[in-house]
Design an enzyme around this catalytic site. Structure first.
Site, PDB file in Angstrom:
ATOM      1  N   CYS A 158      -0.223   9.732  -5.225  1.00  0.00           N
ATOM      2  CA  CYS A 158       1.112   9.540  -4.637  1.00  0.00           C
ATOM      3  C   CYS A 158       2.174  10.418  -5.306  1.00  0.00           C
ATOM      4  CB  CYS A 158       1.520   8.079  -4.685  1.00  0.00           C
ATOM      5  SG  CYS A 158       0.389   7.031  -3.772  1.00  0.00           S
ATOM      6  N   HIS A 205       9.282   8.141  -3.223  1.00  0.00           N
ATOM      7  CA  HIS A 205       7.965   7.822  -2.671  1.00  0.00           C
ATOM      8  C   HIS A 205       8.072   6.458  -2.000  1.00  0.00           C
ATOM      9  CE1 HIS A 205       3.841   7.030  -2.068  1.00  0.00           C
ATOM     10  NE2 HIS A 205       3.697   6.188  -3.071  1.00  0.00           N
ATOM     11  N   ASN A 207       2.814   3.520   3.390  1.00  0.00           N
ATOM     12  CA  ASN A 207       2.639   4.393   2.228  1.00  0.00           C
ATOM     13  C   ASN A 207       1.708   5.541   2.633  1.00  0.00           C
ATOM     14  OD1 ASN A 207       1.966   5.605  -0.186  1.00  0.00           O
ATOM     15  ND2 ASN A 207       1.596   3.699  -1.285  1.00  0.00           N
TER      16      ASN A 207
HETATM   17  O1  UT7 Z   1       1.688   4.433  -3.850  1.00  0.00           O
HETATM   18  C1  UT7 Z   1       1.114   4.154  -5.077  1.00  0.00           C
HETATM   19  C2  UT7 Z   1       1.860   3.140  -5.752  1.00  0.00           C
HETATM   20  N1  UT7 Z   1       1.625   1.871  -5.098  1.00  0.00           N
HETATM   21  C3  UT7 Z   1       2.346   0.875  -5.478  1.00  0.00           C
HETATM   22  O2  UT7 Z   1       3.186   1.073  -6.335  1.00  0.00           O
HETATM   23  C4  UT7 Z   1       2.084  -0.474  -4.901  1.00  0.00           C
HETATM   24  C5  UT7 Z   1       2.548  -1.482  -5.883  1.00  0.00           C
HETATM   25  N2  UT7 Z   1       2.340  -2.858  -5.486  1.00  0.00           N
HETATM   26  C6  UT7 Z   1       2.902  -3.455  -4.417  1.00  0.00           C
HETATM   27  O3  UT7 Z   1       3.537  -2.838  -3.602  1.00  0.00           O
HETATM   28  C7  UT7 Z   1       2.779  -4.956  -4.312  1.00  0.00           C
HETATM   29  O4  UT7 Z   1       2.226  -5.455  -5.501  1.00  0.00           O
HETATM   30  C8  UT7 Z   1       1.914  -5.446  -3.114  1.00  0.00           C
HETATM   31  C9  UT7 Z   1       2.663  -5.224  -1.788  1.00  0.00           C
HETATM   32  C10 UT7 Z   1       0.604  -4.695  -3.095  1.00  0.00           C
HETATM   33  C11 UT7 Z   1       1.642  -6.921  -3.226  1.00  0.00           C
HETATM   34  O5  UT7 Z   1       2.854  -7.657  -3.370  1.00  0.00           O
HETATM   35  P1  UT7 Z   1       2.980  -8.769  -4.521  1.00  0.00           P
HETATM   36  O6  UT7 Z   1       4.274  -9.418  -4.335  1.00  0.00           O
HETATM   37  O7  UT7 Z   1       2.734  -8.068  -5.831  1.00  0.00           O
HETATM   38  O8  UT7 Z   1       1.854  -9.787  -4.143  1.00  0.00           O
HETATM   39  P2  UT7 Z   1       0.575 -10.220  -5.006  1.00  0.00           P
HETATM   40  O9  UT7 Z   1      -0.394  -9.099  -5.143  1.00  0.00           O
HETATM   41  O10 UT7 Z   1       1.040 -10.896  -6.255  1.00  0.00           O
HETATM   42  O11 UT7 Z   1      -0.058 -11.313  -4.062  1.00  0.00           O
HETATM   43  C12 UT7 Z   1       0.646 -12.491  -3.701  1.00  0.00           C
HETATM   44  C13 UT7 Z   1      -0.225 -13.311  -2.785  1.00  0.00           C
HETATM   45  C14 UT7 Z   1      -1.661 -13.492  -3.261  1.00  0.00           C
HETATM   46  O12 UT7 Z   1      -2.046 -14.821  -2.932  1.00  0.00           O
HETATM   47  P3  UT7 Z   1      -2.060 -15.968  -4.082  1.00  0.00           P
HETATM   48  O13 UT7 Z   1      -3.003 -15.471  -5.128  1.00  0.00           O
HETATM   49  O14 UT7 Z   1      -0.638 -16.058  -4.558  1.00  0.00           O
HETATM   50  O15 UT7 Z   1      -2.533 -17.160  -3.324  1.00  0.00           O
HETATM   51  C15 UT7 Z   1      -2.442 -12.529  -2.412  1.00  0.00           C
HETATM   52  O16 UT7 Z   1      -3.782 -12.938  -2.223  1.00  0.00           O
HETATM   53  O17 UT7 Z   1      -0.320 -12.656  -1.497  1.00  0.00           O
HETATM   54  C16 UT7 Z   1      -1.700 -12.591  -1.103  1.00  0.00           C
HETATM   55  N3  UT7 Z   1      -1.893 -11.429  -0.251  1.00  0.00           N
HETATM   56  C17 UT7 Z   1      -1.703 -11.438   1.080  1.00  0.00           C
HETATM   57  N4  UT7 Z   1      -1.345 -12.427   1.906  1.00  0.00           N
HETATM   58  C18 UT7 Z   1      -1.231 -12.119   3.208  1.00  0.00           C
HETATM   59  C19 UT7 Z   1      -2.236 -10.169  -0.633  1.00  0.00           C
HETATM   60  N5  UT7 Z   1      -2.276  -9.365   0.457  1.00  0.00           N
HETATM   61  C20 UT7 Z   1      -1.956 -10.136   1.509  1.00  0.00           C
HETATM   62  C21 UT7 Z   1      -1.818  -9.881   2.897  1.00  0.00           C
HETATM   63  N6  UT7 Z   1      -1.448 -10.889   3.709  1.00  0.00           N
HETATM   64  N7  UT7 Z   1      -2.010  -8.643   3.438  1.00  0.00           N
END
Ligand code: UT7
Length: 324
Positions: A114, A251, A281
Site C-alpha cells: 500500500c 492512502h 482499498n
Molecule cells: O492498506 C493497508 C493498511 N490496511 C489497514 O491499515 C487496515 C487496518 N485495519 C482496519 O481498517 C480495521 O481494523 C478493520 C476494518 C479491518 C476492522 O475494524 P475493527 O474495528 O478493527 O474491527 P475488529 O477487527 O476489531 O473486529 C470487530 C468485530 C469482530 O467480532 P468480535 O470478535 O468482536 O465478535 C470481527 O469478527 O467485527 C467482526 N468482523 C465483521 N463483522 C461483520 C470482522 N469483519 C467483519 C465483517 N462483517 N466483514
C-alpha cells in the site's frame, strides 16, 4: 537553482464493474452497516475476469498522457507500483511501455504494497533530481480482488481494483517551499511486523499466488501513529507545517484511519480528498486515484500543497509533500 519533480499530468482508470456492500451480504456473514461504519467503504470496483493489472495501468497511463498533452515518446521512464502483477515477470512497467508503443527509456516495478506509490514517487523524484531522467510516469495499479479469500469476512470486503498515473517532469525551482513539485519525501519500513499484513503464497515458498492475510486491529493502531509521524517528518523537511497543507491525499484503507491521522495532524476533514467510500482499498493505486479524482473535479489547484501518506504490508510506510 534546484531541480524539482513537477506534476505534468494525471489520470486514472476504474474497471466497469461496481460492487456494492450488499453483494457481500449474500456471500458471507456481514452487513452493509458493518462495512460502512468500520471502514467507510460503500462500494468498490472489481476487474473483469480477463482484465489484468497491466490493462488497468495502461488505461490510467493513457489518461495521464492525454491530461499532460504528451505522447509516450516524451517519457524517459515508467515506474509501476503494484503487488498484483500480471505475471511473476516481466514487470507490469514493461508491459505498459509496450502497450503505449514506447520503445525508448526504461520501465520497472516497485513493490511496497500500500506504500508502493509513495515509494515509487520517491524513486522518480531521486531520478529527476539526479538528472537520470527528465520525465517519469509513476503508476499505482492493482487487482487485489485476485488475492482475496472470499470466505474471510475480515478482509474480502475491504479491497478493490483500479489504477492511477502521475507524470512528473524536471523543472527549475528556487529551492524554497513555494516551489512547485516534490518538496520532501519520507520513507520507512520495519520487517518485524510482516505477520500483520501478508500474502500466504509466493514463487520461492509455496509456488502459488496465495491469499491476503491481515491482523486488522493491530495494524489499525500502528497506522494512525506512523502516518501522522511520517507526514510530520516530510513537512518539517520541506520547511512547512500542517497549516500550509491544502489537501491531504491519503492512502484510502479506512475512513477511521484517515480521520485519526488528520486529527493528529490538526487538519480538518474538509481538507482531505476521500475516495475510500467509492473505491475501497486499492493498495498502491489508492493515492493516484484520489489525486486524479481531486484534480479532475477542480478541488486540487495549481500551487496547492498536497501531503500524501501511506502504510501497508512490510510494514512499509512513508509520505510525500508535493506542490501541485
Ligand atoms: O492498506 C493497508 C493498511 N490496511 C489497514 O491499515 C487496515 C487496518 N485495519 C482496519 O481498517 C480495521 O481494523 C478493520 C476494518 C479491518 C476492522 O475494524 P475493527 O474495528 O478493527 O474491527 P475488529 O477487527 O476489531 O473486529 C470487530 C468485530 C469482530 O467480532 P468480535 O470478535 O468482536 O465478535 C470481527 O469478527 O467485527 C467482526 N468482523 C465483521 N463483522 C461483520 C470482522 N469483519 C467483519 C465483517 N462483517 N466483514
Amino acid at each position: 537553482m534546484t531541480i524539482r519533480a513537477v506534476p505534468l499530468g494525471i489520470g486514472h482508470y476504474l474497471p466497469d464493474r461496481i460492487v456494492p456492500n450488499s453483494y457481500f451480504e449474500t456471500l458471507i456473514d456481514t452487513s452493509d452497516e458493518w462495512i460502512r461504519t468500520r471502514s467507510g467503504i460503500k462500494r468498490r470496483h472489481f476487474a473483469a475476469e480477463d482484465q489484468t493489472t497491466s490493462e488497468l495501468a495502461t488505461n490510467a497511463a493513457r489518461a495521464a498522457l492525454d491530461n499532460a498533452g504528451m505522447g509516450p515518446d516524451d517519457l524517459d521512464a515508467i515506474i509501476v507500483a503494484t503487488s498484483t502483477p500480471d505475471l511473476t515477470f516481466p514487470s507490469v512497467g514493461t508491459m505498459v511501455q509496450a502497450n503505449l508503443g514506447m520503445t525508448q527509456g526504461f520501465a520497472y516495478d516497485v513493490q511496497a504494497v500500500c506504500a508502493g506509490f509513495i515509494f515509487a514517487l520517491c524513486n522518480a523524484n531521486a531520478m529527476i533530481i539526479s538528472g537520470q531522467a527528465r520525465r517519469v510516469m509513476v503508476i499505482g495499479a492493482e487487482t487485489f480482488s485476485r488475492i482475496m479469500d472470499w470466505t474471510d469476512r475480515s478482509t474480502c470486503v475491504l479491497f478493490g481494483d483500479g489504477a492511477g498515473a502521475l507524470i512528473l517532469g524536471a523543472e527549475d525551482g528556487a529551492g524554497t517551499p513555494q516551489d512547485r513539485g516534490i518538496l520532501a519525501t519520507d520513507m520507512h519500513s520495519d520487517g518485524r511486523h510482516r505477520e500483520m499484513l501478508y500474502v500466504d503464497g509466493g514463487v520461492s515458498s509455496t509456488g502459488t499466488v496465495g491469499k491476503l492475510r491481515m491482523q486488522g486491529n493491530p495494524l489499525f493502531r500502528q497506522a494512525v501513529e506512523k502516518l501522522a509521524s511520517t507526514a510530520d517528518a516530510a513537512l518539517v523537511r520541506a520547511g512547512l507545517t500542517a497549516d500550509d497543507v491544502a489537501w491531504i491525499v491519503p492512502h484510502q484503507a479506512n475512513i477511521r484511519i484517515i480521520q485519526g491521522t488528520a486529527k493528529k495532524m490538526g487538519v480538518g476533514m474538509d481538507r482531505v480528498i476521500l475516495t475510500v467510500q467509492d473505491h475501497g482499498n486499492t493498495s498502491a493505486a489508492s493515492i493516484p486515484l484520489a489525486m486524479s479524482v481531486g484534480a479532475a473535479d477542480g478541488r486540487i489547484k495549481r500551487g496547492d500543497l498536497l501531503l500524501s501518506e501511506a502504510i501497508g504490508g512490510g510494514l512499509a510506510w512513508g509520505s510525500v509533500a508535493l506542490r501541485w
